[in-house]
Design a protein around this motif. Structure first.
Motif, short mmCIF file in Angstrom:
data_model
loop_
_atom_site.label_atom_id
_atom_site.label_comp_id
_atom_site.label_asym_id
_atom_site.label_seq_id
_atom_site.Cartn_x
_atom_site.Cartn_y
_atom_site.Cartn_z
N LYS A 1 0.83 -1.21 0.08
CA LYS A 1 0.11 0.01 0.10
C LYS A 1 0.77 1.32 0.03
O LYS A 1 0.67 2.18 -0.61
CB LYS A 1 -0.87 0.08 1.44
CG LYS A 1 -2.19 0.73 1.03
CD LYS A 1 -2.92 1.07 2.14
CE LYS A 1 -3.92 2.14 2.23
NZ LYS A 1 -4.35 2.48 3.52
N ILE A 2 1.86 1.14 0.74
CA ILE A 2 2.88 2.48 1.05
C ILE A 2 3.43 2.63 -0.53
O ILE A 2 3.47 3.87 -0.83
CB ILE A 2 3.69 2.28 2.16
CG1 ILE A 2 3.20 2.38 3.41
CG2 ILE A 2 4.98 3.37 1.89
CD1 ILE A 2 3.96 1.95 4.66
N LEU A 3 4.10 1.68 -1.10
CA LEU A 3 4.70 1.59 -2.42
C LEU A 3 3.85 2.32 -3.64
O LEU A 3 4.37 2.74 -4.45
CB LEU A 3 5.40 0.35 -2.69
CG LEU A 3 6.60 0.00 -2.06
CD1 LEU A 3 7.03 -1.62 -1.91
CD2 LEU A 3 7.65 0.94 -1.62
N SER A 4 2.45 1.88 -3.45
CA SER A 4 1.64 2.20 -4.67
C SER A 4 0.99 3.57 -4.63
O SER A 4 0.37 3.84 -5.47
CB SER A 4 0.60 0.91 -4.66
OG SER A 4 -0.30 1.08 -3.73
N ILE B 1 15.75 2.94 -2.86
CA ILE B 1 15.62 4.64 -2.83
C ILE B 1 14.33 5.13 -3.15
O ILE B 1 13.76 5.71 -2.68
CB ILE B 1 16.30 4.99 -4.12
CG1 ILE B 1 18.08 4.71 -4.09
CG2 ILE B 1 16.27 6.74 -4.52
CD1 ILE B 1 19.04 5.15 -5.05
N ARG B 2 13.55 4.34 -4.23
CA ARG B 2 12.19 4.16 -4.28
C ARG B 2 11.37 4.15 -3.27
O ARG B 2 10.44 5.07 -2.80
CB ARG B 2 11.86 3.32 -5.59
CG ARG B 2 10.31 3.08 -5.89
CD ARG B 2 9.99 2.08 -6.98
NE ARG B 2 8.72 2.03 -7.51
CZ ARG B 2 8.02 1.16 -6.79
NH1 ARG B 2 8.22 0.36 -5.76
NH2 ARG B 2 6.60 1.14 -6.96
N ALA B 3 11.73 3.23 -2.33
CA ALA B 3 10.84 3.05 -1.42
C ALA B 3 10.92 4.23 -0.23
O ALA B 3 10.06 4.63 0.47
CB ALA B 3 11.40 1.55 -0.79
N VAL B 4 12.19 4.56 0.01
CA VAL B 4 12.43 5.73 0.72
C VAL B 4 11.60 6.88 0.47
O VAL B 4 10.82 7.52 1.12
CB VAL B 4 14.12 6.07 0.81
CG1 VAL B 4 14.24 7.45 1.36
CG2 VAL B 4 14.90 5.06 1.60
N VAL B 5 11.74 7.06 -0.91
CA VAL B 5 11.03 8.31 -1.48
C VAL B 5 9.39 8.05 -1.20
O VAL B 5 8.93 9.12 -0.82
CB VAL B 5 11.29 8.53 -3.03
CG1 VAL B 5 10.39 9.70 -3.73
CG2 VAL B 5 12.93 8.79 -3.02
#
Lengths: 327, 327, 327, 327
Positions: free
Chosen positions: A323-326, C24-28
């Motif tokens: 959920k956080i990533l999308s 990096i993507r997940a941090v952002v």
């Protein structure tokens, strides 16, 4: 107890999974190491009933470590479900001198062996080989890591074309009762939404996620759907979205059986190798009616009863991550 | 003539194909080499009408060589089919100072550009970018080599599971009007039978081939079916065989859009690079209304008219080969 | 505590590893989710000193999930080892308003950040990104799963040619201080012997293993050697064996930097995604001077001190497995 | 003439190449199709002298189409270079009733067979199987397409890490006398410079190309070097550049034998299949002392003499392309 075991029969049953061959090889090599005979039973319970056996040695399992599928082949057997079938199988095993069994497969395989063990008391151990990762009693089943990577590689390719055309793709992955492949290939593939059997997301909620994408002018979307989705398979969901909105240019891909094949990953080969050795050592140490599993990276043995009564749950953490990533 | 060309517009249109990015990069680098400006037109004819342009230089096309899809994106445009749409596009091109065009795509793309060229005389060259390899005037189109390898890799995986279960698989590959991917992935994948749009094999003949396998106890079979099959798609054929015989355990996999994506093979990258350079050099040398092609490993330029009136035939040699090998 | 964190700076440092981009993507995305600003610091400590910053948002990290390498780039910085260099870096961070740091890298990276934190107290969290899997405090580092699979794929290819020629191959994989890649790619690749920095096998013992192969007329052998081998690298070992016996036709392949690249596996993408989110959540929850880790599939935070004083041991079980399988 | 051929011996010799198994399979299936016997000669000329033969049929070559290496194995034979050795071989062939030969290999293989044919007149055809693509008389040799793709995949991975660190990489690919793999993997991999045996580029010229990159602040560079480079191999060139300039952070990777292995591409499988069939048909049609080749996508037969006296030149077009693209 260990002196009872002198000839182990090994077989694969149910849907094949990448890494089964690595498990067979490990069983054979462990038998050699422990100076125990090993016989291959071809085509699962079908071959057991027919007495379709192969003497296995290091040479026989040479160069199979990296191959998908199973060199012992697999088949469904209606006959083994009957008492007569099982008696026939017992006879063939006795003629051959096989005094213990190792089965590589999923819950259907285990149920059969459990029954056989209850009836005739033959020492039996199961190795979990199924891409679905849907067995309790082990963190990972053989084939799951490979199948998920296969799904992700396919999703990566579809993303190329999705991004080039601003399209919405529904991608169906395997998992009739389990969302493991879907949730993890969905996270790894950057899916906008993931539909799994375990979750209670309604179609409205799914549509809203896609609609939010629309509003925020996010132009490309991938939706990963487990085949066991409770709100419709990929084709059904695509149709329902199309009926609701002409905004999306929608395509569907059902990955299907290609998820079962291919050279296993290092993870599945090592997992299969460990489990194959553990199954032999378990039998030699007097264990029976258990499934080999891996928990927190350690080998464990669980009773069949416990395995069969539980489901391998997807942790809520995975859904939260998705959920956080999308966003 | 070459002094007329000072700013080339390049775009991709139609279905994307692996190697399109390599072609775009080659066009841009050739423009730099020949000190000619290069403008990217986003989303094909749609972006041309909207004036959605990007100034392209070596930096912009950095690190795209190996990527599937198209960084210039692609879209269908109904408006470009109208005289008003094309006039709008012309206006946008003139405002930007674009004096010539390079299109990368298939026959739909070429038809549009041909019409545009006829109406307004703007120097135009097409590069064949489509996985189907269905264009006459070139031995190979960009993307075909990659797509065929993608299909073969999928078939290899499916073979693992087919061999493990003694199953009959129908595998559908892309090719609405062309059997190129099917015939070559079928030969390379060891198919028992290959069904293509160009051939006149009846269902009876197909069934007989499979039946012969049955008789000779050949237990595993793969049938590769081009989506443009005249005797039914993969699902239909599977259903018809199942109705006729319960001998086979039949499964179907439709490879679908994953054939369009993925990193291009060396062949497609080199082909795309050569064609991209040849398109720029063609424009600079006064060529127009032509498609770049490759014939016997040499660059050729063919008039659109000729390309459009012909089909890229599959040679009979391929079908003969397939027959001998599936014995 | 969480109100202190409003602008997080993220950077990669040291050797790159597949999955860094997913982290990096997940941090952002986690920053977006928690409504916190996120700034990319280019080229590690070098860019921190130069003030080479990029404002990061969901768009900036679009379509990087599947790419090897690091879009924030990486570099070594001598200047950051000096007090003046670190002061300069602090000034640049303050000017930009960056109030906390997330570093993705290995032990060298962590040592630098630990010192920086000790001096200036800026909240700091590390994410373990290194293919070597040599960090204590986590079961897996980002990139290890992918690198091991890359090694195994290479070994599979070399086995093709080894088997065709009855050759002995020495294959060197990465791992200066750690045998993780070697032991697991060796087991998965069916190596006859595996040489790792942690083990005390002498050359005599290695030679004996190969010699036993000779006696038993096992004709093909693969030996996997970690670059940190204590008894000589792959070339040295090959030379020593050749001096002792003319029986073997010996070849050497050093896999080298190709192990660092490539699209990350699902495992590394999911691991990186989880760790990226956990790093942001850790900072927001007041954690600092810690490394995010994964233990028994759960996120943990360990103090730098503890991480730095320990080595990630290879369990004896792996070596035992390797021995049984190479029988 | 065709009535003379009733039992064909097939063997592989020299370095193995992906696709050899597909060629063996095609020879066997064509023999079945034409009702001719087929015998496999193991380990090339060595097995011919020892009489190491295998009766081949469709079953024996089942499921080998997709495998790298050669199931008939390959070896060097000093004894076959002596008249006594060749006489022994002839005796074994006669005892077995083998009346004609098909060899799959490179120029060393052909030279041996040509001599054997001159001495004893046994009908003989060669199939070009070598990754180097260095044989005149054919546009492509079996294995070249796969090896070049393997090289490009490795280069893609190295590019990930090169771009992340602003490094200069020297990548050595196979090709002792031929720059085919180097030039095409270099173009496809986006190399800044390509060093091949056929070209006369001096070290100064190479250095200038890299230096120009420096001036124009192009920060990442890949140089692809064929192992037969006339100005030094990859390690040597890297050392020379490092001595001249400290500007570059230089790394070297030698791809080595992994280029020989792996599942063949569709192209190599189809090429091998066509050539295998053509070799059998050639023998049956009375051809001898020839090599099967493919020219402009058509099967041709060339006399050994002609093949041996010529080199497969790299066209100047390829070098021109490489230069324009590396701008």
């Amino acid at each position: 107890m260990s002196n009872k075991i002198s000839k182990i029969g090994v077989f694969t049953s149910g849907g094949d999974a990448p890494g089964m061959n690595a498990a067979i090889r490990a069983v054979v090599r462990a038998c050699t190491y422990y100076k125990t005979e090993c016989v291959g039973i071809m085509r699962g319970y079908e071959g057991m009933i027919e007495g379709d056996f192969e003497q296995l040695d290091a040479r026989w399992v040479g160069n199979i470590l990296q191959r998908g599928g199973t060199v012992l082949k697999s088949a469904r057997s209606k006959e083994f479900r009957t008492p007569e079938g099982r008696l026939k199988a017992l006879g063939k095993l006795r003629s051959e001198g096989i005094d213990s069994l190792i089965a590589i497969g999923g819950d259907g395989t285990f149920t059969g062996l459990h029954k056989f063990h209850q009836e005739f008391g033959i020492p039996s151990i199961c190795i979990p080989g199924t891409i679905d990762n849907d067995l309790s009693g082990t963190d990972y089943t053989i084939g799951y890591d490979t199948a998920t990577n296969t799904a992700v590689e396919a999703i990566d390719k579809i993303r190329d074309t999705a991004l080039s055309h601003n399209r919405l793709f529904f991608i169906e992955v395997m998992g009739r009762h389990s969302g493991y492949i879907a949730i993890n290939s969905g996270i790894a593939g950057g899916a906008a939404a993931i539909v799994i059997p375990e979750e209670t997301m309604s179609f409205e909620e799914l549509y809203k996620i896609l609609g939010e994408g629309e509003e925020t002018s996010k132009k490309s979307n991938l939706v990963v759907v487990a085949e066991g989705s409770k709100i419709g398979d990929a084709h059904t969901l695509a149709k329902k979205v199309a009926e609701r909105s002409s905004y999306f240019d929608i395509k569907v891909t059902v990955l299907g059986h290609l998820q079962r094949g291919g050279a296993p990953t290092y993870f599945d080969r090592v997992l299969a190798s460990r489990m194959g050795i553990a199954a032999v050592e378990g039998l030699l140490n007097g264990k029976s009616d258990v499934m080999v599993g891996i928990k927190d990276n350690k080998i464990v043995y669980n009773n069949f009863d416990i395995i069969m009564q539980n489901h391998h749950e997807i942790d809520e953490e995975s859904m939260r991550i998705a959920k956080i990533l999308s966003i």
